[in-house]
Design a protein around this motif. Structure first.
Motif, PDB file in Angstrom:
ATOM      1  N   ALA A  74      -4.168   1.197  61.436  1.00 48.65           N
ATOM      2  CA  ALA A  74      -4.238   0.598  60.100  1.00 48.65           C
ATOM      3  C   ALA A  74      -4.080  -0.901  60.276  1.00 48.65           C
ATOM      4  O   ALA A  74      -3.159  -1.348  60.955  1.00 48.65           O
ATOM      5  N   ALA A  75      -5.007  -1.681  59.699  1.00 44.06           N
ATOM      6  CA  ALA A  75      -4.891  -3.130  59.893  1.00 44.06           C
ATOM      7  C   ALA A  75      -5.462  -3.922  58.737  1.00 44.06           C
ATOM      8  O   ALA A  75      -6.662  -3.897  58.490  1.00 44.06           O
ATOM      9  N   PRO A  76      -4.597  -4.647  58.040  1.00 46.16           N
ATOM     10  CA  PRO A  76      -5.087  -5.682  57.135  1.00 46.16           C
ATOM     11  C   PRO A  76      -5.358  -6.930  57.962  1.00 46.16           C
ATOM     12  O   PRO A  76      -5.060  -6.954  59.165  1.00 46.16           O
ATOM     13  N   SER A  77      -5.918  -7.952  57.361  1.00 46.08           N
ATOM     14  CA  SER A  77      -6.061  -9.222  58.060  1.00 46.08           C
ATOM     15  C   SER A  77      -4.654  -9.725  58.416  1.00 46.08           C
ATOM     16  O   SER A  77      -3.712  -9.528  57.646  1.00 46.08           O
ATOM     17  N   GLY A 118      -0.983  -1.319  62.978  1.00 48.37           N
ATOM     18  CA  GLY A 118       0.124  -0.368  63.090  1.00 48.37           C
ATOM     19  C   GLY A 118      -0.475   1.024  63.139  1.00 48.37           C
ATOM     20  O   GLY A 118      -1.654   1.198  62.812  1.00 48.37           O
ATOM     21  N   ASN A 119       0.323   2.033  63.523  1.00 41.00           N
ATOM     22  CA  ASN A 119      -0.167   3.419  63.584  1.00 41.00           C
ATOM     23  C   ASN A 119      -0.555   3.892  62.182  1.00 41.00           C
ATOM     24  O   ASN A 119       0.277   3.984  61.288  1.00 41.00           O
ATOM     25  N   ALA A 120      -1.845   4.220  62.006  1.00 31.69           N
ATOM     26  CA  ALA A 120      -2.363   4.552  60.676  1.00 31.69           C
ATOM     27  C   ALA A 120      -1.871   5.906  60.177  1.00 31.69           C
ATOM     28  O   ALA A 120      -1.999   6.199  58.991  1.00 31.69           O
ATOM     29  N   LEU A 121      -1.309   6.730  61.056  1.00 29.15           N
ATOM     30  CA  LEU A 121      -0.869   8.058  60.619  1.00 29.15           C
ATOM     31  C   LEU A 121       0.651   8.093  60.403  1.00 29.15           C
ATOM     32  O   LEU A 121       1.224   9.151  60.163  1.00 29.15           O
ATOM     33  N   ASP A 122       1.279   6.923  60.496  1.00 26.99           N
ATOM     34  CA  ASP A 122       2.734   6.831  60.377  1.00 26.99           C
ATOM     35  C   ASP A 122       3.116   6.004  59.144  1.00 26.99           C
ATOM     36  O   ASP A 122       2.912   4.791  59.112  1.00 26.99           O
ATOM     37  N   ALA A 156      -0.045  -2.686  74.780  1.00 25.88           N
ATOM     38  CA  ALA A 156      -0.214  -2.916  73.338  1.00 25.88           C
ATOM     39  C   ALA A 156      -0.285  -1.573  72.612  1.00 25.88           C
ATOM     40  O   ALA A 156       0.334  -1.390  71.553  1.00 25.88           O
ATOM     41  N   GLY A 157      -1.024  -0.635  73.190  1.00 24.25           N
ATOM     42  CA  GLY A 157      -1.145   0.700  72.601  1.00 24.25           C
ATOM     43  C   GLY A 157       0.203   1.408  72.492  1.00 24.25           C
ATOM     44  O   GLY A 157       0.499   2.063  71.496  1.00 24.25           O
ATOM     45  N   GLU A 158       1.030   1.238  73.519  1.00 19.74           N
ATOM     46  CA  GLU A 158       2.368   1.867  73.510  1.00 19.74           C
ATOM     47  C   GLU A 158       3.220   1.326  72.363  1.00 19.74           C
ATOM     48  O   GLU A 158       3.976   2.066  71.732  1.00 19.74           O
ATOM     49  N   ILE A 159       3.091   0.037  72.105  1.00 17.18           N
ATOM     50  CA  ILE A 159       3.872  -0.560  70.995  1.00 17.18           C
ATOM     51  C   ILE A 159       3.516   0.152  69.684  1.00 17.18           C
ATOM     52  O   ILE A 159       4.376   0.518  68.897  1.00 17.18           O
ATOM     53  N   ILE A 160       2.211   0.381  69.474  1.00 21.03           N
ATOM     54  CA  ILE A 160       1.762   1.057  68.249  1.00 21.03           C
ATOM     55  C   ILE A 160       2.283   2.500  68.223  1.00 21.03           C
ATOM     56  O   ILE A 160       2.798   2.967  67.205  1.00 21.03           O
ATOM     57  N   LYS A 161       2.171   3.190  69.346  1.00 22.06           N
ATOM     58  CA  LYS A 161       2.639   4.582  69.407  1.00 22.06           C
ATOM     59  C   LYS A 161       4.140   4.694  69.135  1.00 22.06           C
ATOM     60  O   LYS A 161       4.613   5.704  68.641  1.00 22.06           O
ATOM     61  N   ASN A 162       4.874   3.613  69.474  1.00 21.13           N
ATOM     62  CA  ASN A 162       6.317   3.615  69.229  1.00 21.13           C
ATOM     63  C   ASN A 162       6.682   3.040  67.860  1.00 21.13           C
ATOM     64  O   ASN A 162       7.844   2.722  67.601  1.00 21.13           O
ATOM     65  N   GLY A 163       5.675   2.841  67.005  1.00 18.31           N
ATOM     66  CA  GLY A 163       5.976   2.409  65.633  1.00 18.31           C
ATOM     67  C   GLY A 163       5.989   0.907  65.417  1.00 18.31           C
ATOM     68  O   GLY A 163       6.372   0.432  64.342  1.00 18.31           O
ATOM     69  N   GLY A 164       5.560   0.123  66.430  1.00 20.45           N
ATOM     70  CA  GLY A 164       5.579  -1.336  66.301  1.00 20.45           C
ATOM     71  C   GLY A 164       4.277  -1.905  65.757  1.00 20.45           C
ATOM     72  O   GLY A 164       3.363  -1.158  65.398  1.00 20.45           O
ATOM     73  N   LEU A 165       4.211  -3.241  65.686  1.00 20.07           N
ATOM     74  CA  LEU A 165       3.042  -3.934  65.130  1.00 20.07           C
ATOM     75  C   LEU A 165       2.425  -4.895  66.147  1.00 20.07           C
ATOM     76  O   LEU A 165       3.138  -5.660  66.795  1.00 20.07           O
ATOM     77  N   VAL A 166       1.099  -4.841  66.256  1.00 19.25           N
ATOM     78  CA  VAL A 166       0.371  -5.716  67.183  1.00 19.25           C
ATOM     79  C   VAL A 166      -0.810  -6.353  66.439  1.00 19.25           C
ATOM     80  O   VAL A 166      -1.602  -5.648  65.813  1.00 19.25           O
ATOM     81  N   ALA A 167      -0.934  -7.678  66.506  1.00 22.02           N
ATOM     82  CA  ALA A 167      -2.114  -8.343  65.939  1.00 22.02           C
ATOM     83  C   ALA A 167      -3.194  -8.398  67.006  1.00 22.02           C
ATOM     84  O   ALA A 167      -2.896  -8.631  68.183  1.00 22.02           O
ATOM     85  N   PHE A 168      -4.446  -8.156  66.600  1.00 21.84           N
ATOM     86  CA  PHE A 168      -5.541  -8.052  67.583  1.00 21.84           C
ATOM     87  C   PHE A 168      -6.822  -8.672  67.024  1.00 21.84           C
ATOM     88  O   PHE A 168      -7.017  -8.750  65.816  1.00 21.84           O
ATOM     89  N   PRO A 169      -7.706  -9.123  67.938  1.00 20.77           N
ATOM     90  CA  PRO A 169      -8.948  -9.756  67.494  1.00 20.77           C
ATOM     91  C   PRO A 169      -9.978  -8.722  67.070  1.00 20.77           C
ATOM     92  O   PRO A 169     -10.024  -7.624  67.627  1.00 20.77           O
TER      93      PRO A 169
END
Ligand code: TXA
Ligand code: MG
Length: 352
Positions: free
Chosen positions: A142-145, A43-47, A21-34
Motif C-alpha cells: 500500500a503506498a500513497p505518494s 507499507g504491507n497492504a494486507l496489514d 527493504a522487503g523484510e522491513i515491510i513484512k515486519n510492519g515497517g514503512l519504506v519509501a521507494f521510487p
C-alpha cells in the motif's frame, strides 16, 4: 526515528538491499521507494496496522484510501473481486505503468487501506526498483505518494528525506521520477470507465481502447462544489506557501500582465517568481524566472512541476505567477495539478 537512506540502481538492482527493504515491510515497517510517477510511501497492504502507520507518518486523513501496488499479474485477482473486460484491456496495454484501476475489493483487503470503501485501487508500476521491492515485500504494498499531506508529491529521494526523513524506517533512492505526476486513476465500478484523476495515460488513449470513458464531473468543473469520487482529490494540495496565480491568454499579453504584477509586488518589497516555458522565459524581466520546459515537450514540464513548487518554498517566494499550459496529452494532468496548487486562482485575459 531516522530513516536509513539507500541507493538502488534501477539498471542493476542490489538484491540484498531489496530483500532488507522487503523484510522491513513484512515486519510492519514503512519504506519509501521510487516509481516511474512519483515516490511512494510503502507499507504491507494486507496489514491494518501498517495502514495506520502510513496515515500517521503523512499526517493524512484516514478516509483517504491507499493504492495497492503489485508486481505480478497473478496478484491482481487476489485483491480484486471483479476485473471487467475493459479493465483487462487497459491493464494489458498500460501495465506495468502509470495507471491505477479502481475495482471491487476482496475481503483480504483491510478496510483501513480502502478508507472504509468496498473498492480497491490497484497499480502495477514499471520502475524496476519498485517491482523488485514489491516482490521482496510479499507482493502487496500500500503506498500513497511519499510526501507530508498537502505538499507536492516527491519526484526525488531528497524530497522524501525533507518530508518523512524522521518518520519512517527506510528511503530507497532510485533516481529522479520519469513522469513526475501521479498515475491516472480510472474507476471500473460505475456504468462506464471514469477518470478520477488525470495522469500520463489520457482519457483519449483510454477511449481508443474501451470505446467509452467519462471524466469525474468534479475534475471538469472544480468550482461546482461536486464532491470528487477519489476522496484524495477533494483536499487542498500542492499549494506553495506563496500565493500562486495562473495567467491565461496570448503569449505577449500574458507576459505583459505578469511583468506588471511582478513589478507591483517587487516595488512593495515582496519576493516573486514566474513559472513559464523555455520559449517565453526571455519575455520576463524581474523576479525569479523558472522555465518548466519547452511548450513542445509537455513531459518535460510535468517532470519539473513538483520540484519547482517545492523550490518556491525553499526560496521563500511570496507571490508566484504562472503561465497556463496546453492541455494536450499529459497537459490535462499538468493543469489539474497547477490549478489545485493555485487554489484555482486564474486571471483569464481572454475573458476580460
Ligand atoms: O502515481 C501514483 O499513483 C502514486 C505512486 C506512489 O504510485 N501514488 C499516489 O497515491 O498518488 P496517493 O495516495 O497520493 O493518491 C491516491 C489517490 C487518492 O486521491 C485516493 O483518494 C484515490 O487515489 N483512491 C484510492 N483508493 C480509491 C478508491 N477505492 N476509490 C476512489 N479513489 C481511491
Ligand atoms: Mg498524494
Amino acid at each position: 526515528m531516522k530513516a536509513r537512506l539507500v541507493y538502488i540502481d534501477r539498471k542493476n538492482p542490489d538484491e540484498k538491499l531489496l530483500k532488507e527493504a522487503g523484510e522491513i515491510i513484512k515486519n510492519g515497517g514503512l519504506v519509501a521507494f521510487p516509481t516511474e510517477t512519483v515516490y511512494g510511501l510503502g507499507g504491507n497492504a494486507l496489514d491494518p496496522e501498517a495502514a495506520k502507520k502510513i496515515y500517521a507518518a503523512k499526517g493524512r486523513p484516514s478516509d483517504n484510501p491507499l493504492i495497492i501496488h503489485i508486481a505480478s499479474w497473478n496478484d491482481l485477482e487476489k485483491i480484486a473481486a471483479e476485473v471487467p473486460a475493459e479493465a483487462k484491456m487497459l491493464a494489458e496495454r498500460f501495465w506495468p505503468g502509470p495507471l491505477t484501476m479502481i475495482l471491487k475489493k476482496r475481503d483480504i483487503v483491510p478496510m483501513e487501506v480502502t478508507g472504509g470503501l468496498d473498492t480497491v485501487a490497484v497499480r502495477f508500476p514499471s520502475h524496476e526498483v519498485a517491482q523488485g521491492f514489491i516482490l521482496a515485500a510479499g507482493g502487496f504494498v500500500a503506498a500513497p505518494s511519499a510526501n507530508l499531506s498537502g505538499r507536492p508529491s516527491p519526484t526525488k529521494a531528497s524530497h522524501v528525506v525533507e518530508d518523512l526523513g524522521g518518520r519512517i524506517d527506510m528511503i530507497i533512492d532510485g533516481g529522479e521520477s520519469d513522469i513526475g505526476l501521479e498515475s491516472s486513476i480510472v474507476d471500473f465500478t460505475a456504468d462506464e470507465p471514469t477518470v478520477l484523476r488525470p495522469g500520463y495515460v489520457t482519457a483519449e488513449q483510454i477511449r481508443a481502447l474501451t470505446g467509452a470513458v467519462s471524466t469525474d464531473a468534479a475534475i471538469i468543473s472544480p468550482d461546482s462544489g461536486i464532491v470528487p469520487k477519489a476522496p484524495g482529490m477533494k483536499y487542498r494540495h500542492y499549494a506553495p506557501k506563496g500565493e500562486l496565480t495562473i495567467v491565461e491568454g496570448g503569449r505577449e499579453e500574458t507576459a505583459a500582465k505578469i511583468n506588471l504584477l511582478v513589478s507591483e509586488k517587487e516595488a512593495g518589497g515582496a519576493r516573486t517568481a514566474v513559472l513559464c516555458s523555455t520559449e517565453t522565459a526571455g519575455l520576463y524581466g524581474k523576479g525569479l524566472v523558472i522555465p518548466l520546459g519547452s511548450v513542445s515537450d509537455e513531459d518535460e514540464i510535468a517532470r519539473h512541476l513538483f520540484d519547482t513548487l517545492r523550490r518556491l518554498d525553499d526560496e521563500h517566494i511570496e507571490f508566484i505567477y504562472s503561465e497556463s499550459f496546453d492541455r494536450q496529452g499529459i497537459g490535462t494532468a499538468i493543469m489539474n495539478r497547477l490549478l489545485k496548487a493555485a487554489g484555482h486562482k486564474v486571471i483569464n485575459l481572454n475573458k476580460v
